[in-house]
Design an enzyme around this catalytic site. Structure first.
Site, short mmCIF file in Angstrom:
data_model
loop_
_atom_site.label_atom_id
_atom_site.label_comp_id
_atom_site.label_asym_id
_atom_site.label_seq_id
_atom_site.Cartn_x
_atom_site.Cartn_y
_atom_site.Cartn_z
N CYS A 85 0.83 -1.20 0.00
CA CYS A 85 0.00 0.00 0.00
C CYS A 85 0.87 1.26 0.00
O CYS A 85 1.48 1.58 -1.00
CB CYS A 85 -0.98 -0.04 1.17
SG CYS A 85 -2.32 1.15 1.04
N HIS A 194 -3.33 -5.61 1.27
CA HIS A 194 -2.54 -5.81 2.48
C HIS A 194 -2.42 -7.28 2.86
O HIS A 194 -3.23 -7.77 3.66
CB HIS A 194 -3.18 -5.05 3.64
CG HIS A 194 -3.01 -3.57 3.58
ND1 HIS A 194 -2.13 -2.88 4.38
CD2 HIS A 194 -3.60 -2.64 2.79
CE1 HIS A 194 -2.19 -1.59 4.10
NE2 HIS A 194 -3.08 -1.41 3.14
N GLU A 196 -0.55 -8.62 4.99
CA GLU A 196 -0.32 -8.80 6.45
C GLU A 196 -1.64 -8.84 7.22
O GLU A 196 -1.65 -9.19 8.40
CB GLU A 196 0.60 -7.70 6.99
CG GLU A 196 -0.04 -6.35 7.29
CD GLU A 196 -0.30 -5.50 6.05
OE1 GLU A 196 -0.28 -6.04 4.93
OE2 GLU A 196 -0.54 -4.28 6.22
#
Lengths: 232, 91
Positions: A85, A194, A196
């Site tokens: 991002c 994302h 994560e």
């Protein structure tokens, strides 16, 4: 195996990225934007957030911070670097990846569980996927519209540098539905979604199986462990 | 103190969502004489001392390398402001 996560002023997802690194089985090392020391890490994550409040352009000021001098040199020498991002925006501003990211074409912030197709499964961060695999990764941004000049677009498409493409909907007007890129060496990867945030059952995106059960993102982090082992 | 102004605009072929939003507002206000709005940036670089050719060249370089991103923006103009805005501003 040590994976560094750089914290810039305004980084938001640095802790989440560190946690993803640990869950993948590596040691997470916190790196500081104002330092020139990469602390001997084997790979680097530039996390999401709003570094410097998105002032000037998203990622522009962070791309010129002290640690980025070292990150750019290490990336050019083959060290795996993942930009998520805002991290993707920083990689683009640092000229480690081509093109630019502009405000979403509809003008709104978008937050959704985004389906993606893996287009390149031979990078340091995607070798655990297969080409054509469909994955679901949370997406949350206002400036994720990928643009690039026609000549460069043709080159990156031709040379397999498109790593991920949006499926179902194009959430931000990105050219060719591009969600993520890799460099010519395959060690640098940047994407707007994302990974994560999709590493642990109960806390990931919704899947047809169960709410919040998506864990497709962990493969980014286990992939870089594999590539580090292969390099060693 | 002299000031160098750098003006940057989004490339004309690119969508400018912020400008588009303002255009929409103008239309709703009945200001139909303005058919489009585009929004850019203006930087004011304060210089300690005289603006030499070298300093102006440095500002031009900065405009191209950092203040703008040539993928998405154009540097429209780099020039020396005769009288700074700040001098006439209330304290």
């Amino acid at each position: 195996m040590k994976v560094g996560v750089v914290t810039f002023p305004g980084s938001l997802d640095d802790r989440d990225a560190q946690r993803a690194v640990r869950r993948a089985g590596a040691e997470a090392v916190s790196l500081w934007h104002g330092s020139h020391d990469l602390e001997g890490v084997d790979a680097i994550v530039l996390p999401g957030g709003f570094s410097y409040g998105d002032y000037l352009r998203c990622g522009a000021i962070a791309a010129r911070s002290p640690i980025m001098t070292e990150v750019i040199a290490a990336a050019n020498a083959g060290l795996p670097v993942l930009g998520i991002c805002n991290g993707f925006q920083i990689l683009v501003e640092a000229h480690l990846l081509p093109g630019g990211l502009i405000r979403n074409n509809h003008g709104d912030f978008v937050c959704r569980d985004q389906r993606l197709r893996v287009e390149n499964a031979s990078t340091a961060w995607t070798n655990g996927f297969t080409v054509g695999q469909e994955i679901t990764i949370p997406l949350k941004n206002a400036e994720g519209g990928f643009i690039v000049d026609a000549e460069t677009l043709k080159r990156i498409e031709g040379e397999g540098q498109v790593a991920f493409r949006y499926l179902d909907v194009n959430p931000n007007g990105s050219l060719d539905d591009i969600a993520g890129l890799t460099n010519a060496g395959g060690n640098v990867v940047g994407l707007m979604p994302h990974p994560e945030h999709a590493i642990e059952p109960g806390f990931g995106p919704d899947t047809p199986d169960a709410m919040r059960s998506g864990t497709d993102g962990i493969t980014f982090f286990t992939s870089v462990l594999q590539s580090a082992l292969a390099r060693a | 103190m002299p000031t160098i102004v750098v003006e940057v605009m989004p490339k004309s072929e690119l969508l400018d969502p912020a400008g588009k939003a303002v255009t929409g507002a103008l239309t709703r206000l009945g200001k139909s004489e303005f058919s489009a709005v585009r929004i850019g940036k203006r930087f004011e670089l304060t210089v300690d001392g005289a603006v030499t050719e070298a300093i102006l060249a440095e500002a031009q370089q900065l405009a191209d390398d950092m203040l703008s991103n040539s993928v998405i923006e154009d540097v429209v103009r780099v020039y020396v402001l005769e009288k700074t805005v700040l001098e006439s501003a209330p304290a």
